[in-house]
Design a protein around this motif. Structure first.
Motif, PDB file in Angstrom:
ATOM      1  N   GLU A 187       0.831  -1.210   0.000  1.00  0.00           N
ATOM      2  CA  GLU A 187       0.000   0.000   0.000  1.00  0.00           C
ATOM      3  C   GLU A 187       0.865   1.260   0.000  1.00  0.00           C
ATOM      4  OE1 GLU A 187      -3.502   2.149   2.690  1.00  0.00           O
ATOM      5  OE2 GLU A 187      -2.817   0.133   3.194  1.00  0.00           O
ATOM      6  N   GLN A 188       1.904   1.286   0.865  1.00  0.00           N
ATOM      7  CA  GLN A 188       2.798   2.456   0.908  1.00  0.00           C
ATOM      8  C   GLN A 188       3.554   2.610  -0.401  1.00  0.00           C
ATOM      9  OE1 GLN A 188       5.014   1.621   4.629  1.00  0.00           O
ATOM     10  NE2 GLN A 188       4.489   3.709   5.212  1.00  0.00           N
ATOM     11  N   MET A 189       3.987   1.471  -0.959  1.00  0.00           N
ATOM     12  CA  MET A 189       4.726   1.510  -2.229  1.00  0.00           C
ATOM     13  C   MET A 189       3.859   2.124  -3.325  1.00  0.00           C
ATOM     14  SD  MET A 189       6.220  -1.631  -4.519  1.00  0.00           S
ATOM     15  CE  MET A 189       4.580  -1.991  -5.161  1.00  0.00           C
ATOM     16  N   SER A 190       2.602   1.705  -3.387  1.00  0.00           N
ATOM     17  CA  SER A 190       1.700   2.247  -4.405  1.00  0.00           C
ATOM     18  C   SER A 190       1.518   3.750  -4.213  1.00  0.00           C
ATOM     19  CB  SER A 190       0.345   1.530  -4.339  1.00  0.00           C
ATOM     20  OG  SER A 190       0.493   0.167  -4.636  1.00  0.00           O
ATOM     21  N   HIS A 191       1.398   4.139  -2.965  1.00  0.00           N
ATOM     22  CA  HIS A 191       1.237   5.569  -2.674  1.00  0.00           C
ATOM     23  C   HIS A 191       2.467   6.362  -3.127  1.00  0.00           C
ATOM     24  CE1 HIS A 191       0.240   9.290  -0.686  1.00  0.00           C
ATOM     25  NE2 HIS A 191       1.322   9.199   0.083  1.00  0.00           N
ATOM     26  N   MET A 192       3.639   5.822  -2.801  1.00  0.00           N
ATOM     27  CA  MET A 192       4.883   6.508  -3.175  1.00  0.00           C
ATOM     28  C   MET A 192       5.004   6.615  -4.697  1.00  0.00           C
ATOM     29  SD  MET A 192       6.694   7.273  -0.369  1.00  0.00           S
ATOM     30  CE  MET A 192       8.412   7.287  -0.830  1.00  0.00           C
ATOM     31  N   TYR A 193       4.686   5.544  -5.387  1.00  0.00           N
ATOM     32  CA  TYR A 193       4.778   5.578  -6.850  1.00  0.00           C
ATOM     33  C   TYR A 193       3.773   6.570  -7.440  1.00  0.00           C
ATOM     34  CZ  TYR A 193       4.355   4.461 -11.729  1.00  0.00           C
ATOM     35  OH  TYR A 193       4.287   4.585 -13.090  1.00  0.00           O
ATOM     36  N   THR A 194       2.557   6.552  -6.919  1.00  0.00           N
ATOM     37  CA  THR A 194       1.498   7.428  -7.441  1.00  0.00           C
ATOM     38  C   THR A 194       1.889   8.893  -7.317  1.00  0.00           C
ATOM     39  OG1 THR A 194      -0.171   5.790  -6.864  1.00  0.00           O
ATOM     40  CG2 THR A 194      -0.938   8.033  -7.274  1.00  0.00           C
ATOM     41  N   LEU A 195       2.565   9.276  -6.216  1.00  0.00           N
ATOM     42  CA  LEU A 195       3.010  10.666  -6.037  1.00  0.00           C
ATOM     43  C   LEU A 195       3.889  11.112  -7.204  1.00  0.00           C
ATOM     44  CD1 LEU A 195       3.920  10.827  -2.233  1.00  0.00           C
ATOM     45  CD2 LEU A 195       2.046  12.015  -3.379  1.00  0.00           C
ATOM     46  N   VAL A 196       4.774  10.207  -7.636  1.00  0.00           N
ATOM     47  CA  VAL A 196       5.672  10.531  -8.756  1.00  0.00           C
ATOM     48  C   VAL A 196       4.915  10.513 -10.073  1.00  0.00           C
ATOM     49  CG1 VAL A 196       7.711   9.782 -10.052  1.00  0.00           C
ATOM     50  CG2 VAL A 196       7.695   9.671  -7.548  1.00  0.00           C
ATOM     51  N   ASP A 197       4.074   9.493 -10.255  1.00  0.00           N
ATOM     52  CA  ASP A 197       3.364   9.352 -11.522  1.00  0.00           C
ATOM     53  C   ASP A 197       2.382  10.495 -11.764  1.00  0.00           C
ATOM     54  OD1 ASP A 197       2.799   7.641 -13.885  1.00  0.00           O
ATOM     55  OD2 ASP A 197       0.781   7.636 -13.003  1.00  0.00           O
ATOM     56  N   ASP A 198       1.882  11.095 -10.673  1.00  0.00           N
ATOM     57  CA  ASP A 198       0.921  12.194 -10.825  1.00  0.00           C
ATOM     58  C   ASP A 198       1.560  13.487 -11.325  1.00  0.00           C
ATOM     59  OD1 ASP A 198      -1.197  10.645 -10.090  1.00  0.00           O
ATOM     60  OD2 ASP A 198      -1.278  11.346  -8.004  1.00  0.00           O
ATOM     61  N   ILE A 199       2.899  13.564 -11.312  1.00  0.00           N
ATOM     62  CA  ILE A 199       3.575  14.762 -11.841  1.00  0.00           C
ATOM     63  C   ILE A 199       3.652  14.607 -13.354  1.00  0.00           C
ATOM     64  CG2 ILE A 199       5.618  16.235 -11.741  1.00  0.00           C
ATOM     65  CD1 ILE A 199       6.239  15.051  -9.003  1.00  0.00           C
ATOM     66  N   ARG A 200       2.683  15.175 -14.038  1.00  0.00           N
ATOM     67  CA  ARG A 200       2.520  14.974 -15.474  1.00  0.00           C
ATOM     68  C   ARG A 200       3.780  15.351 -16.254  1.00  0.00           C
ATOM     69  NH1 ARG A 200       1.192  18.846 -18.831  1.00  0.00           N
ATOM     70  NH2 ARG A 200       0.496  20.153 -17.095  1.00  0.00           N
ATOM     71  N   GLU A 201       4.461  16.423 -15.847  1.00  0.00           N
ATOM     72  CA  GLU A 201       5.590  16.934 -16.638  1.00  0.00           C
ATOM     73  C   GLU A 201       6.896  16.179 -16.386  1.00  0.00           C
ATOM     74  OE1 GLU A 201       2.897  20.317 -15.228  1.00  0.00           O
ATOM     75  OE2 GLU A 201       3.918  18.595 -14.349  1.00  0.00           O
ATOM     76  N   LEU A 202       6.940  15.347 -15.364  1.00  0.00           N
ATOM     77  CA  LEU A 202       8.183  14.669 -14.998  1.00  0.00           C
ATOM     78  C   LEU A 202       8.653  13.745 -16.118  1.00  0.00           C
ATOM     79  CD1 LEU A 202      10.180  14.397 -12.619  1.00  0.00           C
ATOM     80  CD2 LEU A 202       8.868  12.419 -11.867  1.00  0.00           C
ATOM     81  N   ASP A 203       9.959  13.684 -16.295  1.00  0.00           N
ATOM     82  CA  ASP A 203      10.567  12.853 -17.339  1.00  0.00           C
ATOM     83  C   ASP A 203      10.027  11.420 -17.267  1.00  0.00           C
ATOM     84  OD1 ASP A 203      12.160  11.558 -19.138  1.00  0.00           O
ATOM     85  OD2 ASP A 203      14.062  12.314 -18.351  1.00  0.00           O
ATOM     86  N   GLY A 204       9.503  10.926 -18.389  1.00  0.00           N
ATOM     87  CA  GLY A 204       8.949   9.584 -18.443  1.00  0.00           C
ATOM     88  C   GLY A 204       9.968   8.508 -18.140  1.00  0.00           C
ATOM     89  N   VAL A 205      11.246   8.782 -18.383  1.00  0.00           N
ATOM     90  CA  VAL A 205      12.292   7.802 -18.100  1.00  0.00           C
ATOM     91  C   VAL A 205      12.333   7.482 -16.612  1.00  0.00           C
ATOM     92  CG1 VAL A 205      14.796   7.436 -18.096  1.00  0.00           C
ATOM     93  CG2 VAL A 205      13.691   8.453 -20.095  1.00  0.00           C
TER      94      VAL A 205
END
Length: 907
Positions: A703-721
């Motif tokens: 659950e924490q891992m998913s939350h941590m990943y989602t925080l990064v994935d929600d930044i639309r402009e962040l480098d896809g790499v």
């Protein structure tokens, strides 16, 4: 504190009853005993306490010899500028004719403080009465430490003149003159001016400097009268250009000065006595007529006199020309490729600019002619590259001896130097202008340089730069350069003038701003370096600091000085405040130095540093720079760990900072700074070799891992790499992990993905086409062209077609290179069909397996199963997973596949 020493001092004070008998019996030995007490107090580190006892005695017994001496000497050793106790004691001894004791006192003071003005002057007064031969060396020391002292400087100059030491005499006459001017003593200044005009008239830059000071601080008219005396020497010695410049200066002060108008006419007549029309031109320009604007008259005359045979001129359309002949009022001018032109003298005055034969435009225009020393453009370029001093002097004097680097570049690039040649030439030229004393700056414009007839002193050079520079912090840098330059005279009045600019801010101000604070720091630092400049400010730093609204902003502003380390001085001064730790904490977002935090910790205030840590991670919007600094520089420190800010909280704070920066960029707020913060933050969290974010994320529960990943994935402009790397890390640990649909798409950046190997191949091909193929085909075209009629010349036509095709191929390849984005193999994932994967497809129609490697257009090789992700087929199978079925039609052919296997391709 030693009780024995206290008892001794108190005993001395009790027996110290002031009477005439006591004074008459006082000897040097008595003072030697007191000197021993002073030294003992210093060695036992109780000087402050002993001085306090003596000061208490003076509060009710003001003429206690013991108290006056011990208090005064201890204050002197503590760096106090207050000599009142010692002055009172000397007065007592002098009134009682104890000159030997006075001399001993002065010598003792000077052994501790070599620049003590009071002791030097008192010693000089005694030496005068005694006729002591050491008087002149004491005078020199006084002049050195007291930069306002003019009379003694004059005495020294007269003394050395009598000794036939002209060099030292002139040195002290210069000091005396500048000091008389600073003191607004024009009569004495006039006397010294005359002596120097007789001794060193050729030092025109020094006289011009003094003239500017007189004009500014005393009277412009008086400065003009003094320049008349200097002018007479130049006229008598037929130095016409300088004599005319002096007259022009005086006419600037008083355009209606009849004497100056008569003299400038006379100078022109003698300078151009061989010119057949000089008298006519003087008369026609109305130089001697008061109704004519004098500078318009001068301009007319100088243009007319320049229009003589073999002289050069410039026309905006026709360029540089040489006058072939002058007949009556008509000039015949050869403008080279623009032909010969006949122009009336009246038209020439308005349309032509006279040029000297050494003008850069003339030099460039006459390359290859008989009159030029440069037979080819290459010879001129070589001279400019190897002889920068000549090139600079030529160009600067071509612009009326005042020229900036923009004009210098325009004269050289691209007509003589290429852009790349200019880059190295430019840095060397700037260094030369800085070091060569025959160059200077325009006193009215710091960006323009001038050429001088003679080298000036480093002191004059810095002084001119200081006057020309209008920016406050840039002036600080010039002052520090003067102080740090080992070749400069630190006793110079010019340094004192520069220093007084900053003391002026401390004498009078309405509010404490960056200029007041910076001035305080500069005056304090330079005064410690050069005691003769020491200035007693009536405000303490604590008082000035207390008036500041935002000390943090002050620290940032002080970065304006590049030479002096004002910010370090500011912090040192703040550290003297009783609550300095709190002030450091307030300013820390602007400071960001680990040693600052360590100094607070060493002061047993670790709790304040830890509160800064917790406050920062609670408020990432306000403390984003602090958070990044703490995470990067301090996370391994015990005091940081003891603040108990969890790693998860640290990582999330930094992700929030990245998100905030992107939002500000979208709103066009400090885009450059925000991009820099994003880059630094991403390096800290998502470094390819040390991905701290991924390491922590994978250590958490699902659950924490998913939350941590989602925080990064929600930044639309962040480098896809970055997102792909995180997804791959998750899939390595949890192969069946299901991402949201939007996350399962391959992340291809804008541009064209390529492998690094193929990119190097294409770059090598471009280099070959540019350096080998194109020159070769150009040679073929040239050879074919020489064979005759181009319409019937098959070889020429074929060569031109080949040349055209090669050019198009090169252009296309360069455009592709500009779009190329190198694929990072660490981002490859086998969870979906994407760039860098090898996929096995089951053809549902034939029942056979087909294998394809997905790469880019450059690597595409369909016959061997390598297809481009940008091709219709590659695009159709992209982003599918194992087990999925897909159907699509390309060129009327229907395909029906099932994805059987996906592996990372070997690149």
């Amino acid at each position: 504190m030693s009780k024995e020493l206290v008892d001794l001092v108190q005993a001395k004070l009790k027996e110290d009853t002031w009477t005439r008998a006591t004074i008459s019996n006082y000897t040097k030995n008595n003072l030697i005993e007191l000197t021993a007490i002073v030294e003992k107090a210093r060695s036992e580190n109780c000087a402050g306490e002993i001085k306090g006892i003596c000061d208490e005695q003076l509060s009710h017994t003001k003429d206690s010899i013991t108290a006056l001496y011990i208090s005064g000497m201890l204050g002197l050793k503590q760096g106090s500028l207050d000599n009142s106790s010692l002055e009172a004691l000397v007065d007592i001894f002098q009134n009682n004719h104890k000159e030997p004791i006075v001399v001993y006192m002065c010598e003792t003071i000077l052994s501790d403080d070599k620049s003590n003005k009071f002791a030097l002057r008192t010693l000089a007064a005694n030496y005068e009465q005694e006729g002591n031969a050491e008087l002149w060396s004491i005078y020199e020391r006084i002049v050195k430490v007291d930069l306002t002292e003019a009379e003694i400087a004059k005495k020294l100059a007269d003394h050395y003149a009598a000794e036939n030491d002209a060099e030292k005499a002139n040195e002290f006459y210069k000091k005396a003159l500048l000091r008389y001017v600073n003191n607004k003593n024009i009569n004495s200044a006039n006397e010294i001016w005359s002596k120097l005009v007789a001794a060193i008239p050729e030092e025109i830059d020094f006289f011009l400097l003094v003239q500017r000071k007189i004009a500014k601080s005393i009277s412009a008219d008086k400065s003009a009268l003094m320049m008349q005396e200097l002018y007479n020497w130049y006229k008598d010695n037929k130095k016409w250009d300088t004599a005319i410049d002096i007259l022009k200066l005086n006419l600037t002060i008083d355009p209606k000065d009849p004497w100056a108008r008569r003299e400038i006419s006379d100078c022109y007549a003698q300078k151009y006595e061989k010119h057949s029309h000089v008298e006519e031109y003087i008369r026609s320009s109305d130089l001697n007529q008061s109704y004519r604007n004098v500078f318009e008259a001068i301009s007319d005359f100088e243009k007319h006199i320049a229009f003589d045979a073999r002289n050069f001129v410039y026309h905006r359309t026709w360029g540089v020309g040489v006058i072939l002949k002058v007949e009556n009022d008509t000039l015949t001018i050869n403008f080279g490729k623009n032909g010969k032109k006949d122009i009336s003298l009246k038209m020439a005055v308005n349309a032509l600019q006279p040029l000297s034969k050494d003008h850069i435009w003339v030099i460039k225009a006459t390359v290859g002619s008989k009159s030029s020393k440069f037979k080819t453009k290459e010879e001129l370029a070589k001279e400019i590259k190897t002889n920068k001093a000549w090139a600079l002097k030529t160009i600067i004097t071509s612009y009326n001896n005042s020229c900036d680097f923009k004009k210098i570049k325009a004269e050289l690039v691209p007509s003589i130097l290429t852009t790349s040649e200019w880059t190295s030439w430019n840095s060397g030229a700037k260094k030369l202008l800085e070091e060569d004393s025959t160059f200077g700056v325009n006193p009215n414009n710091i960006n323009e340089y001038t050429v001088r007839e003679r080298a000036i002193t480093p002191e004059e050079k810095y002084s001119n730069e200081f006057k020309a520079q209008k920016a406050f912090f840039a002036r600080i840098d010039i002052l520090y350069k003067f102080v740090e330059d080992e070749t400069t005279d630190k006793e110079s009045e010019l340094l004192a003038d520069m220093f007084s600019y900053f003391t002026g801010f401390l004498k009078s101000f309405n509010e404490v701003d960056e200029q007041v604070i910076a001035s305080y720091l500069v005056v304090k630092e330079v005064g410690q370096e050069i005691p003769s400049l020491a200035f007693q400010c009536k405000y303490t730093f604590a008082q000035l600091y207390g008036e500041l609204d935002k000390p943090k902003e002050m620290y940032t502003i002080l970065k304006g000085s590049k030479k002096g380390n004002l910010r370090a001085s500011f912090l040192e001064s703040v550290k003297m405040l009783p609550n300095w730790e709190d002030e450091y904490i307030k300013m820390f977002p602007a400071i960001l130095k680990k040693e600052v935090l360590e100094s607070i910790i060493h002061a047993d205030q670790v709790d304040k540093v830890q509160k800064l840590v917790t406050d920062s991670f609670e408020d990432f919007r306000t403390y984003r720079d602090v958070i990044l600094f703490l995470f990067d520089e301090c996370s391994d420190e015990d005091w940081f760990k003891a603040a108990n800010v969890s790693l998860q909280k640290q990582l999330i704070a930094i992700v929030n900072i990245i998100s905030q920066c992107y939002r500000e960029i979208d709103n066009h707020v400090e885009s450059t700074e925000n991009k820099k913060i994003i880059n630094n933050a991403c390096k800290m969290l998502f470094d390819k070799d040390n991905n701290k974010y991924a390491a922590f994320m994978l250590s958490c529960d699902m659950e924490q891992m998913s939350h941590m990943y989602t925080l990064v994935d929600d930044i639309r402009e962040l480098d896809g790499v970055i997102k792909t790397q995180l997804r791959n890390k998750i899939l390595e640990k949890y192969p069946d992990y299901k991402f949201h649909a939007t996350e399962e798409k391959s992340s291809a950046p804008k541009g064209m993905l390529v492998t690094s190997k193929k990119l190097e191949e294409k770059r090598a091909l471009v280099e070959k086409m540019q350096n080998v193929d194109i020159p070769a085909i150009a040679k073929e075209v040239a050879e074919a062209k020489e064979k005759g009629d181009l319409k019937e010349n098959a070889e020429y036509i074929a060569a031109k077609e080949a040349q055209h095709k090669l050019g198009n191929d090169l252009k296309r390849l360069q455009e592709e290179l500009a779009r190329a984005v190198v694929f990072d193999p660490t981002t490859a994932t086998s969870s979906i069909v994407s760039f860098g994967t090898k996929v096995t497809l089951l053809d549902k129609a034939s029942g056979k397996d087909e294998e394809y490697t997905i790469l880019g257009p450059w690597e595409s090789d369909p016959e061997n199963g390598v297809i481009s992700y940008m091709s219709p087929f590659g695009n159709a199978i992209l982003d599918h997973k194992v087990g999925e079925e897909l159907s699509f039609t390309i060129n009327e052919h229907k395909y029906n596949f099932e994805v059987k296997k996906i592996v990372i391709a070997k690149l």
